[in-house]
Motif scaffolding. Structure first.
Motif, PDB file in Angstrom:
ATOM      1  N   VAL A 274       0.747  -1.285   0.026  1.00 18.82           N
ATOM      2  CA  VAL A 274      -0.088  -0.011   0.078  1.00 18.82           C
ATOM      3  C   VAL A 274       0.974   1.259  -0.101  1.00 18.82           C
ATOM      4  CG1 VAL A 274      -1.507   1.313   1.279  1.00 18.82           C
ATOM      5  CG2 VAL A 274      -1.920  -0.970   1.148  1.00 18.82           C
ATOM      6  N   LYS A 275       1.840   1.133   0.866  1.00 18.03           N
ATOM      7  CA  LYS A 275       2.869   2.300   0.857  1.00 18.03           C
ATOM      8  C   LYS A 275       3.544   2.742  -0.536  1.00 18.03           C
ATOM      9  CE  LYS A 275       3.959   2.300   5.868  1.00 18.03           C
ATOM     10  NZ  LYS A 275       5.028   1.715   6.583  1.00 18.03           N
ATOM     11  N   ILE A 276       3.864   1.751  -1.301  1.00 14.32           N
ATOM     12  CA  ILE A 276       4.651   1.696  -2.528  1.00 14.32           C
ATOM     13  C   ILE A 276       3.700   2.276  -3.242  1.00 14.32           C
ATOM     14  CG2 ILE A 276       5.478   0.311  -4.315  1.00 14.32           C
ATOM     15  CD1 ILE A 276       6.606  -1.589  -2.253  1.00 14.32           C
ATOM     16  N   LEU A 277       2.473   1.688  -3.575  1.00 11.89           N
ATOM     17  CA  LEU A 277       1.420   2.165  -4.381  1.00 11.89           C
ATOM     18  C   LEU A 277       0.880   3.588  -4.283  1.00 11.89           C
ATOM     19  CD1 LEU A 277      -0.250   1.149  -6.970  1.00 11.89           C
ATOM     20  CD2 LEU A 277      -1.961   0.115  -5.132  1.00 11.89           C
ATOM     21  N   LEU A 278       0.837   3.902  -3.094  1.00 12.10           N
ATOM     22  CA  LEU A 278       0.415   5.451  -2.599  1.00 12.10           C
ATOM     23  C   LEU A 278       1.494   6.393  -2.937  1.00 12.10           C
ATOM     24  CD1 LEU A 278      -1.390   4.923   0.830  1.00 12.10           C
ATOM     25  CD2 LEU A 278      -2.346   5.666  -1.248  1.00 12.10           C
ATOM     26  N   LEU A 279       2.743   5.906  -2.888  1.00 11.48           N
ATOM     27  CA  LEU A 279       3.764   6.820  -3.414  1.00 11.48           C
ATOM     28  C   LEU A 279       3.902   7.068  -4.851  1.00 11.48           C
ATOM     29  CD1 LEU A 279       6.293   8.647  -2.487  1.00 11.48           C
ATOM     30  CD2 LEU A 279       7.707   6.523  -2.555  1.00 11.48           C
ATOM     31  N   LEU A 280       3.723   6.039  -5.591  1.00  8.04           N
ATOM     32  CA  LEU A 280       3.649   5.638  -6.998  1.00  8.04           C
ATOM     33  C   LEU A 280       2.327   6.896  -7.445  1.00  8.04           C
ATOM     34  CD1 LEU A 280       4.863   2.083  -7.790  1.00  8.04           C
ATOM     35  CD2 LEU A 280       6.153   4.446  -8.178  1.00  8.04           C
ATOM     36  N   CYS A 281       1.351   6.651  -6.860  1.00  6.06           N
ATOM     37  CA  CYS A 281       0.290   7.354  -7.161  1.00  6.06           C
ATOM     38  C   CYS A 281       0.463   8.859  -7.023  1.00  6.06           C
ATOM     39  CB  CYS A 281      -0.887   7.062  -6.332  1.00  6.06           C
ATOM     40  SG  CYS A 281      -1.851   5.361  -6.918  1.00  6.06           S
ATOM     41  N   ARG A 282       0.940   9.157  -5.868  1.00  3.92           N
ATOM     42  CA  ARG A 282       1.223  10.488  -5.435  1.00  3.92           C
ATOM     43  C   ARG A 282       2.420  11.021  -6.620  1.00  3.92           C
ATOM     44  NH1 ARG A 282       2.376  10.529   0.173  1.00  3.92           N
ATOM     45  NH2 ARG A 282       4.097   9.857  -0.434  1.00  3.92           N
ATOM     46  N   GLU A 283       3.095  10.383  -7.128  1.00  6.95           N
ATOM     47  CA  GLU A 283       4.272  10.882  -8.164  1.00  6.95           C
ATOM     48  C   GLU A 283       4.129  10.783  -9.382  1.00  6.95           C
ATOM     49  OE1 GLU A 283       7.006  12.649  -7.047  1.00  6.95           O
ATOM     50  OE2 GLU A 283       6.241  12.390  -4.820  1.00  6.95           O
ATOM     51  N   HIS A 284       2.871  10.305  -9.794  1.00  4.98           N
ATOM     52  CA  HIS A 284       2.393  10.011 -11.045  1.00  4.98           C
ATOM     53  C   HIS A 284       2.485  11.246 -11.957  1.00  4.98           C
ATOM     54  CE1 HIS A 284      -0.500   9.238 -14.325  1.00  4.98           C
ATOM     55  NE2 HIS A 284       0.046   8.043 -14.571  1.00  4.98           N
ATOM     56  N   PRO A 285       2.789  11.172 -13.278  1.00  6.89           N
ATOM     57  CA  PRO A 285       3.378  10.352 -14.110  1.00  6.89           C
ATOM     58  C   PRO A 285       4.866  10.003 -13.722  1.00  6.89           C
ATOM     59  CG  PRO A 285       3.158  12.337 -15.235  1.00  6.89           C
ATOM     60  CD  PRO A 285       2.514  12.681 -13.873  1.00  6.89           C
ATOM     61  N   HIS A 286       5.232  10.704 -13.066  1.00  3.94           N
ATOM     62  CA  HIS A 286       6.946  10.669 -12.756  1.00  3.94           C
ATOM     63  C   HIS A 286       7.485   9.228 -12.097  1.00  3.94           C
ATOM     64  CE1 HIS A 286       6.880  14.846 -14.142  1.00  3.94           C
ATOM     65  NE2 HIS A 286       5.891  14.943 -13.068  1.00  3.94           N
ATOM     66  N   ALA A 287       8.484   8.924 -12.522  1.00  2.00           N
ATOM     67  CA  ALA A 287       8.879   7.688 -11.988  1.00  2.00           C
ATOM     68  C   ALA A 287       9.638   7.962 -10.640  1.00  2.00           C
ATOM     69  CB  ALA A 287      10.342   7.167 -12.767  1.00  2.00           C
ATOM     70  N   VAL A 288       9.656   6.905  -9.701  1.00  2.00           N
ATOM     71  CA  VAL A 288      10.246   6.967  -8.455  1.00  2.00           C
ATOM     72  C   VAL A 288      11.365   6.133  -8.395  1.00  2.00           C
ATOM     73  CG1 VAL A 288       9.738   6.892  -5.805  1.00  2.00           C
ATOM     74  CG2 VAL A 288       7.774   7.573  -7.492  1.00  2.00           C
ATOM     75  N   SER A 289      12.467   6.917  -7.654  1.00  2.00           N
ATOM     76  CA  SER A 289      13.819   6.037  -7.855  1.00  2.00           C
ATOM     77  C   SER A 289      13.742   4.857  -6.671  1.00  2.00           C
ATOM     78  CB  SER A 289      14.783   6.919  -7.595  1.00  2.00           C
ATOM     79  OG  SER A 289      14.958   7.576  -6.015  1.00  2.00           O
ATOM     80  N   ARG A 290      14.644   3.828  -6.957  1.00  3.00           N
ATOM     81  CA  ARG A 290      14.669   3.129  -5.785  1.00  3.00           C
ATOM     82  C   ARG A 290      14.978   3.499  -4.443  1.00  3.00           C
ATOM     83  NH1 ARG A 290      15.053  -2.204  -6.498  1.00  3.00           N
ATOM     84  NH2 ARG A 290      16.917  -2.432  -4.957  1.00  3.00           N
ATOM     85  N   SER A 291      16.007   4.610  -4.497  1.00  2.00           N
ATOM     86  CA  SER A 291      16.733   5.046  -3.256  1.00  2.00           C
ATOM     87  C   SER A 291      15.455   5.846  -2.600  1.00  2.00           C
ATOM     88  CB  SER A 291      17.796   6.047  -3.648  1.00  2.00           C
ATOM     89  OG  SER A 291      17.517   7.011  -4.425  1.00  2.00           O
ATOM     90  N   ALA A 292      14.543   6.617  -3.142  1.00  2.00           N
ATOM     91  CA  ALA A 292      13.309   7.151  -2.653  1.00  2.00           C
ATOM     92  C   ALA A 292      12.365   6.312  -2.017  1.00  2.00           C
ATOM     93  CB  ALA A 292      12.726   8.017  -3.807  1.00  2.00           C
ATOM     94  N   LEU A 293      12.090   4.993  -3.041  1.00  2.00           N
ATOM     95  CA  LEU A 293      11.187   4.023  -2.331  1.00  2.00           C
ATOM     96  C   LEU A 293      11.941   3.512  -0.961  1.00  2.00           C
ATOM     97  CD1 LEU A 293      10.003   2.386  -5.398  1.00  2.00           C
ATOM     98  CD2 LEU A 293       8.689   3.211  -3.589  1.00  2.00           C
ATOM     99  N   LEU A 294      13.013   3.504  -1.039  1.00  2.00           N
ATOM    100  CA  LEU A 294      13.778   2.597   0.129  1.00  2.00           C
ATOM    101  C   LEU A 294      13.337   3.472   1.493  1.00  2.00           C
ATOM    102  CD1 LEU A 294      17.010   1.151  -1.405  1.00  2.00           C
ATOM    103  CD2 LEU A 294      15.006   0.028  -0.354  1.00  2.00           C
ATOM    104  N   GLN A 295      14.037   4.867   1.125  1.00  2.00           N
ATOM    105  CA  GLN A 295      13.689   5.992   2.008  1.00  2.00           C
ATOM    106  C   GLN A 295      12.398   6.151   2.502  1.00  2.00           C
ATOM    107  OE1 GLN A 295      16.137   7.686   3.596  1.00  2.00           O
ATOM    108  NE2 GLN A 295      14.711   8.725   5.058  1.00  2.00           N
ATOM    109  N   HIS A 296      11.418   6.106   1.880  1.00  2.00           N
ATOM    110  CA  HIS A 296      10.030   6.254   2.209  1.00  2.00           C
ATOM    111  C   HIS A 296       9.519   5.121   2.942  1.00  2.00           C
ATOM    112  CE1 HIS A 296       5.872   7.338   1.678  1.00  2.00           C
ATOM    113  NE2 HIS A 296       5.584   6.031   1.542  1.00  2.00           N
ATOM    114  N   LEU A 297      10.160   3.949   2.818  1.00  2.00           N
ATOM    115  CA  LEU A 297       9.603   2.549   3.373  1.00  2.00           C
ATOM    116  C   LEU A 297      10.275   2.342   4.769  1.00  2.00           C
ATOM    117  CD1 LEU A 297       9.181   0.306   0.421  1.00  2.00           C
ATOM    118  CD2 LEU A 297       7.332   1.341   1.488  1.00  2.00           C
ATOM    119  N   TRP A 298      11.527   2.465   4.644  1.00  2.00           N
ATOM    120  CA  TRP A 298      12.276   2.109   5.813  1.00  2.00           C
ATOM    121  C   TRP A 298      13.111   3.336   6.420  1.00  2.00           C
ATOM    122  CZ3 TRP A 298      12.306  -1.448   1.523  1.00  2.00           C
ATOM    123  CH2 TRP A 298      11.498  -2.549   1.684  1.00  2.00           C
ATOM    124  N   GLY A 299      13.234   4.632   6.073  1.00  2.00           N
ATOM    125  CA  GLY A 299      13.948   5.445   6.490  1.00  2.00           C
ATOM    126  C   GLY A 299      15.484   5.345   6.181  1.00  2.00           C
TER     127      GLY A 299
END
Length: 80
Positions: free
Chosen positions: A8-33
């Motif tokens: 859910v967290k991944i999907l929400l972040l990707l929806c918020r950033e749509h249509p732009h890509a989200v980097s792996r590092s941004a996802l890692l930071q968002h999920l696990w700080g």
């Protein structure tokens, strides 16, 4: 569609950033700080999220951008 809390967290972040890509590092930071897991947990969560999206009839919505990260392809007019 049943999703894990991380999915859910991944999907929400990707929806918020749509249509732009989200980097792996941004996802890692968002999920696990500042303490991401040692394993490739993100890859496992992306795989599981893709499977759930496919089961819901949304195959191909979660797109991998090589050397960058991921984005949602919700319409054909969205830029990469």
């Amino acid at each position: 569609m049943p999703l894990t809390q991380t999915g859910v967290k991944i999907l929400l972040l990707l929806c918020r950033e749509h249509p732009h890509a989200v980097s792996r590092s941004a996802l890692l930071q968002h999920l696990w700080g500042s303490q991401p897991p040692d394993s490739d947990a993100l890859k496992s969560h992306i795989y599981a999220l893709r499977k759930q999206l496919e089961l819901a009839g949304a195959a191909g919505v979660l797109v991998t951008i090589p050397q960058l990260g991921y984005r949602l392809a919700l319409d054909s007019a969205a830029p990469p």
